[in-house]
Design a protein around this motif. Structure first.
Motif, PDB file in Angstrom:
ATOM      1  N   ALA A  59       2.395  -6.851  -2.805  1.00  0.00           N
ATOM      2  CA  ALA A  59       1.714  -5.675  -3.358  1.00  0.00           C
ATOM      3  C   ALA A  59       2.637  -4.457  -3.396  1.00  0.00           C
ATOM      4  CB  ALA A  59       0.474  -5.361  -2.526  1.00  0.00           C
ATOM      5  N   ASP A  60       2.319  -3.514  -4.285  1.00  0.00           N
ATOM      6  CA  ASP A  60       3.083  -2.268  -4.368  1.00  0.00           C
ATOM      7  C   ASP A  60       2.757  -1.334  -3.207  1.00  0.00           C
ATOM      8  OD1 ASP A  60       4.453  -2.692  -6.963  1.00  0.00           O
ATOM      9  OD2 ASP A  60       2.409  -2.725  -7.749  1.00  0.00           O
ATOM     10  N   VAL A  61       1.476  -1.318  -2.813  1.00  0.00           N
ATOM     11  CA  VAL A  61       1.027  -0.458  -1.720  1.00  0.00           C
ATOM     12  C   VAL A  61       0.141  -1.294  -0.800  1.00  0.00           C
ATOM     13  CG1 VAL A  61      -0.226   1.643  -1.102  1.00  0.00           C
ATOM     14  CG2 VAL A  61       1.033   1.533  -3.269  1.00  0.00           C
ATOM     15  N   PHE A  62       0.317  -1.113   0.517  1.00  0.00           N
ATOM     16  CA  PHE A  62      -0.487  -1.884   1.470  1.00  0.00           C
ATOM     17  C   PHE A  62      -1.102  -0.971   2.517  1.00  0.00           C
ATOM     18  CE2 PHE A  62      -0.466  -4.136   5.672  1.00  0.00           C
ATOM     19  CZ  PHE A  62      -1.644  -4.836   5.457  1.00  0.00           C
ATOM     20  N   TYR A  63      -2.414  -1.188   2.755  1.00  0.00           N
ATOM     21  CA  TYR A  63      -3.117  -0.512   3.838  1.00  0.00           C
ATOM     22  C   TYR A  63      -3.666  -1.572   4.791  1.00  0.00           C
ATOM     23  CZ  TYR A  63      -3.322   3.761   0.969  1.00  0.00           C
ATOM     24  OH  TYR A  63      -3.024   4.868   0.214  1.00  0.00           O
ATOM     25  N   GLN A  64      -3.355  -1.452   6.069  1.00  0.00           N
ATOM     26  CA  GLN A  64      -3.921  -2.367   7.051  1.00  0.00           C
ATOM     27  C   GLN A  64      -5.279  -1.826   7.482  1.00  0.00           C
ATOM     28  OE1 GLN A  64      -1.427  -3.413  10.414  1.00  0.00           O
ATOM     29  NE2 GLN A  64      -3.192  -4.241  11.512  1.00  0.00           N
ATOM     30  N   GLN A  65      -6.279  -2.173   6.695  1.00  0.00           N
ATOM     31  CA  GLN A  65      -7.643  -1.711   6.911  1.00  0.00           C
ATOM     32  C   GLN A  65      -8.609  -2.850   6.608  1.00  0.00           C
ATOM     33  OE1 GLN A  65      -8.529   1.199   8.132  1.00  0.00           O
ATOM     34  NE2 GLN A  65      -6.602   2.345   7.956  1.00  0.00           N
TER      35      GLN A  65
END
Length: 405
Positions: free
Chosen positions: A42-48
């Motif tokens: 992915a281009d952007v990752f949030y660990q949520q």
């Protein structure tokens, strides 16, 4: 560049990230696991957590996404609908997605709208075996009965009980509770089969009409109880009358719920007198790489279709009613806990294998297969005709196996 919010980055979900990037979209991924493989694509990752609706809404607003997709994810399907509905993005009605995502709501909806369904009653996590048995007797339910969580998929936490045995009920309740997030279980009568296999697979809806029919039937490993699917086969084996009745029920339910677009996962038992009973109609693409299998079969890239439709692009042709080609998958699984050593494929079946996807490597610890989340990999097979497929499916469990130390 338009952005898409993707809820979940497991090995099976990486294909959706890749498809979105191939289509030129900026990919924003959320997954609560720190080691999910999707983050590397992915281009952007949030660990949520993808079940945290408010947090997902905040991220969607922050990133300015134009679409939301919970590819092959039951827990995140309602989140995707919630976020999209709040932001005015392409989605099916949140209320309908909620009905499809929790089994007690689904059973209530089926019964209230005239669809065939077994007698059932919700049970709270924490209820004792005595209390549940009392409910069963009070509702005059017949054995065998099924106990399962209402917000889980992949046959996780499911038990069948054939007699009023307190110890069996206690074990089944404990098992189901271990896979429940909403703390609601369901007790329901067992449906007797008129057709010997559960009908599975996926359909794809366009403008309220089912345009892609990917109905298959499930393979089971009865050496391990037979509750968890270990593959799908096409053709399903349904008679023309049975298939017509299944299609009529699926379309009727899609219409009743106001589903406008997207891939839905189907699980149906064809009971006596060829009456179709819904086990599930999941508001997402199927697990065990069913969309990949159906894409191979049809020549239509269903993963790409999921991405396009989530972004409001309905230009991709989806029409498919079957073509008679003989395909199957076989889900690799362990019958006991141990260490994975190798995959063994017999010479007789090896010529039919055209793709193998492994989730584990030699030396990895594995667990007994009691749910789709314990799969070790998937083998894809093709055959010359349905007769050859039938013969092979009788012995797949012996011809494809994993070696466990």
């Amino acid at each position: 560049m338009s952005s898409i919010l993707l809820l979940g980055g497991s090995k099976q979900q990486v294909v959706a990230i890749e498809a979105a990037k191939r289509l030129g979209y900026r990919t924003v991924l959320c997954d609560y696991l720190p080691d999910n493989p999707g983050q590397y694509f992915a281009d952007v990752f949030y660990q949520q957590s993808t079940t945290d609706k408010q947090k997902m809404l905040e991220i969607a607003q922050l990133e300015g996404v134009s679409g939301v997709l919970a590819y092959s994810s039951d827990p995140a399907a309602t989140t995707a609908a919630y976020v999209a509905e709040r932001l005015g993005l392409p989605t099916n009605p949140l209320k309908s997605v909620e009905v499809l995502s929790e089994k007690h709501l689904f059973r209530k909806y089926l019964a209230g709208h005239g669809f065939p369904c077994p007698k059932s009653v919700p049970v709270a996590v924490g209820a004792s075996a005595d209390e549940v048995l009392g409910v069963l007797l009070g509702e005059e339910m017949s054995f065998p009965v099924v106990i399962k969580p209402t917000d889980s998929s992949g046959s996780k936490g499911v038990s069948i009980i054939d007699a009023p045995d307190i110890e069996k009920f206690a074990r089944a309740l404990k098992t189901a509770a271990g896979f429940s997030r909403n703390e609601v279980l369901i007790l329901e009568e067992y449906i007797e089969y008129g057709f010997p296999r559960v009908i599975g697979g996926d359909v794809f809806v366009v403008d309220g009409e089912v345009r892609f029919w990917g109905l298959m039937s499930c393979l089971r490993d009865y050496r391990q109880g037979g509750l968890v699917p270990v593959g799908e086969r096409n053709p399903s084996g349904l008679s023309d009358i049975q298939e017509t009745r299944v299609r009529e029920q699926v379309q009727a339910l899609v219409t009743s719920l106001g589903i406008e677009f997207g891939e839905l996962n189907v699980e149906i038992i064809v009971g006596k007198d060829d009456v179709p009973y819904f086990l599930e109609l999941g508001a997402r693409a199927g697990g065990n790489m069913i969309p990949i299998q159906l894409s191979d079969l049809s020549g239509i890239d269903l993963v790409e279709a999921n991405v396009r439709y989530a972004m409001g692009d309905r230009s991709m042709p989806i029409d498919f009613c079957g073509n008679g080609l003989a395909f199957s998958t076989y889900v690799l699984h362990a019958d006991r806990a141990g260490i994975y050593r190798e995959l063994r494929v017999s010479p007789e079946i090896a010529g039919h294998v055209y793709r193998t996807v492994m989730y584990v490597e030699p030396g990895d610890a594995v667990e007994p297969f009691d749910g789709a989340n314990k799969a070790l990999g998937i083998v894809f097979l093709s055959f010359d005709d349905e007769a050859q497929l039938e013969d092979a499916c009788e012995t797949l469990g012996n011809q494809i196996a994993v070696e466990i130390d």
